[in-house]
Design an enzyme around this catalytic site. Sequence first.
Site, PDB file in Angstrom:
ATOM      1  N   VAL A  15      17.830  -4.819  35.883  1.00 53.86           N
ATOM      2  CA  VAL A  15      18.310  -5.643  37.001  1.00 53.86           C
ATOM      3  C   VAL A  15      19.058  -6.879  36.476  1.00 53.86           C
ATOM      4  O   VAL A  15      20.091  -7.270  37.034  1.00 53.86           O
ATOM      5  CB  VAL A  15      17.143  -6.039  37.944  1.00 53.86           C
ATOM      6  CG1 VAL A  15      17.655  -6.873  39.109  1.00 53.86           C
ATOM      7  CG2 VAL A  15      16.444  -4.791  38.474  1.00 53.86           C
ATOM      8  N   GLY A 126      15.822  -2.759  47.620  1.00 56.37           N
ATOM      9  CA  GLY A 126      17.043  -2.899  46.810  1.00 56.37           C
ATOM     10  C   GLY A 126      18.182  -3.572  47.537  1.00 56.37           C
ATOM     11  O   GLY A 126      18.102  -4.747  47.889  1.00 56.37           O
ATOM     12  N   ILE A 128      19.407  -3.135  50.492  1.00 55.89           N
ATOM     13  CA  ILE A 128      19.393  -3.250  51.969  1.00 55.89           C
ATOM     14  C   ILE A 128      18.967  -4.667  52.361  1.00 55.89           C
ATOM     15  O   ILE A 128      17.898  -5.126  51.958  1.00 55.89           O
ATOM     16  CB  ILE A 128      18.414  -2.221  52.594  1.00 55.89           C
ATOM     17  CG1 ILE A 128      18.848  -0.796  52.263  1.00 55.89           C
ATOM     18  CG2 ILE A 128      18.331  -2.426  54.106  1.00 55.89           C
ATOM     19  CD1 ILE A 128      17.895   0.282  52.759  1.00 55.89           C
ATOM     20  N   GLY A 179      16.151   4.571  35.271  1.00 54.02           N
ATOM     21  CA  GLY A 179      15.844   3.149  35.455  1.00 54.02           C
ATOM     22  C   GLY A 179      15.365   2.812  36.855  1.00 54.02           C
ATOM     23  O   GLY A 179      15.379   1.650  37.253  1.00 54.02           O
ATOM     24  N   GLU A 182       9.053   1.961  37.938  1.00 49.46           N
ATOM     25  CA  GLU A 182       8.399   0.805  37.335  1.00 49.46           C
ATOM     26  C   GLU A 182       7.939   1.170  35.924  1.00 49.46           C
ATOM     27  O   GLU A 182       7.766   2.362  35.613  1.00 49.46           O
ATOM     28  CB  GLU A 182       7.169   0.412  38.163  1.00 49.46           C
ATOM     29  CG  GLU A 182       7.476   0.056  39.612  1.00 49.46           C
ATOM     30  CD  GLU A 182       8.427  -1.116  39.728  1.00 49.46           C
ATOM     31  OE1 GLU A 182       8.137  -2.184  39.201  1.00 49.46           O
ATOM     32  OE2 GLU A 182       9.482  -0.950  40.355  1.00 49.46           O
ATOM     33  N   ASP A 193       3.938   0.196  45.107  1.00 49.39           N
ATOM     34  CA  ASP A 193       5.202  -0.546  45.190  1.00 49.39           C
ATOM     35  C   ASP A 193       5.699  -0.583  46.650  1.00 49.39           C
ATOM     36  O   ASP A 193       6.129  -1.623  47.147  1.00 49.39           O
ATOM     37  CB  ASP A 193       6.221   0.149  44.274  1.00 49.39           C
ATOM     38  CG  ASP A 193       7.591  -0.477  44.321  1.00 49.39           C
ATOM     39  OD1 ASP A 193       7.799  -1.498  43.656  1.00 49.39           O
ATOM     40  OD2 ASP A 193       8.459   0.047  45.044  1.00 49.39           O
ATOM     41  N   LYS A 197       6.213  -3.924  49.305  1.00 52.16           N
ATOM     42  CA  LYS A 197       7.417  -4.182  50.109  1.00 52.16           C
ATOM     43  C   LYS A 197       7.050  -4.263  51.605  1.00 52.16           C
ATOM     44  O   LYS A 197       7.602  -5.079  52.347  1.00 52.16           O
ATOM     45  CB  LYS A 197       8.453  -3.089  49.848  1.00 52.16           C
ATOM     46  CG  LYS A 197       8.984  -3.170  48.407  1.00 52.16           C
ATOM     47  CD  LYS A 197       9.689  -1.904  47.964  1.00 52.16           C
ATOM     48  CE  LYS A 197      10.229  -2.042  46.536  1.00 52.16           C
ATOM     49  NZ  LYS A 197      10.686  -0.786  45.951  1.00 52.16           N
ATOM     50  N   GLY A 295      17.836   0.584  41.015  1.00 48.97           N
ATOM     51  CA  GLY A 295      18.972   0.622  40.094  1.00 48.97           C
ATOM     52  C   GLY A 295      19.537  -0.781  39.881  1.00 48.97           C
ATOM     53  O   GLY A 295      19.393  -1.656  40.732  1.00 48.97           O
TER      54      GLY A 295
HETATM   55  N1  HSE Z   1      10.549   1.197  41.230  1.00 49.45           N
HETATM   56  C1  HSE Z   1      11.214   0.702  42.388  1.00 49.45           C
HETATM   57  C2  HSE Z   1      11.670   1.870  43.235  1.00 49.45           C
HETATM   58  C3  HSE Z   1      12.384  -0.152  41.993  1.00 49.45           C
HETATM   59  O1  HSE Z   1      11.688   2.993  42.704  1.00 49.45           O
HETATM   60  O2  HSE Z   1      11.998   1.690  44.404  1.00 49.45           O
HETATM   61  C4  HSE Z   1      13.009  -0.915  43.130  1.00 49.45           C
HETATM   62  O3  HSE Z   1      12.108  -1.803  43.717  1.00 49.45           O
END
Ligand code: HSE
Length: 398
Positions: A15, A126, A128, A179, A182, A193, A197, A295
């Site tokens: 990032v 990401g 959005i 990439g 995590e 994850d 969010k 990404g």
């Molecule tokens: N590992 C996270 C995903 C990265 O795959 O959405 C973005 O937050």
Amino acid sequence: MKTKLKLGLFGYGIVGQGLHDVLNSNSGLRAEIARICVKDRSKKRRISMDYFTYDKNDLLNDPEINLIVELIDDADEAFSIVTAAMKKGKNVVTANKKMVAEHLKELVQLQEETNTSFLYEASTCGSIPIIRNLEEYYDNEMLYSVRGIFNGSSNYILSKMFSDGKDFDSVLKEAQDLGYAETDPSLDVDGIDAKYKLIIITLHAYGLFIDPKDVFTFGISNISNYDINYAREKGFKIKLVPTVTKLQDSDIGMHVIPRFISNGKFLYNVDNEYNGVIAEAAFFDKQFFYGKGAGGHPTGSAVLSDISACTYDYKYEYKKKNQQAIKNYSSDLLLEIYLRYHDKSDIKDFNFKSVSEYYYGSKHNFLIGVINLKDLIKIQDKLKSRDIFIVNTGRKFD
Ligand code: HSE
């Protein structure tokens, strides 16, 4: 007059480098990277080593640096950097969802006490722009729900298993190589994850701080080809769908569970690393946001948007928190689920209210029935180690 920004950047991974590219291609922004703090001394860097330091205080104590951009992997270290920066009166932009979700209340309070800006659009879905939309656009109409696909890696895995028949481990490896995943990919595949969010979205959609421990979370790591084929035969795809819903009175409910999605629904064609968010309310009905959820460049572009917002002193006002229309978090809600299991003993702890379908096969069994989320929470810790998979059918039932 816009403020000129001198950035202290923490982290130069996927990032961080993505942000650097995006920043270099933007001519209108009054912002430049002054220093970059990284951990790994042995890594070859693609830009001059003059930028780099290994001592966080070189950035935190530099009076010229007026914005800290935190893009490291370690959530505890990120928390220490971010809080130190705010206490020194520096604005902060971060993409670290774990750090934000786990310390949301303290961080919001610190932002108020230090009168700094603390922005984290890139932490959630990401590219959005969901946080700023929830904060600014959806600031009056009561939302019925916000749900969607918030994790690119698990969506990548589900998409490739569905379309190419690939096996879970090989597609997870692809998501890591690209990439998206995590460093600890169980955060992706176990839904954690996505839960982080959801917690962040919930604060901006409904104004409540929710402890991540309180949200029922079941990811995709137990999925089998049997589940994928079952879904396909019925015309569905399986997607991991974190959801926050307005319940009766002033309550909300939340969960992270895979869900059957039928062709024609917004989320059906959200594939690979893409994310999608559906906001629902009485008057505008449904709105759908779609974009890359993981990404370097997509996430870097969200970081850039927050940096740009800092040039005009933007900060979140936490409007829903101040409106106080929603008062409680409740797990008292009914869901219809598909439960694929192997041994009869696997289902003895589920307290189904009703069951509408049973199937017994030579290798797999499943049932479809209605369960209270409260009962799922009671057995949450035992679920992953069993040979079972759960999908929210998303169907209305009596
Ligand atoms: N590992 C996270 C995903 C990265 O795959 O959405 C973005 O937050």
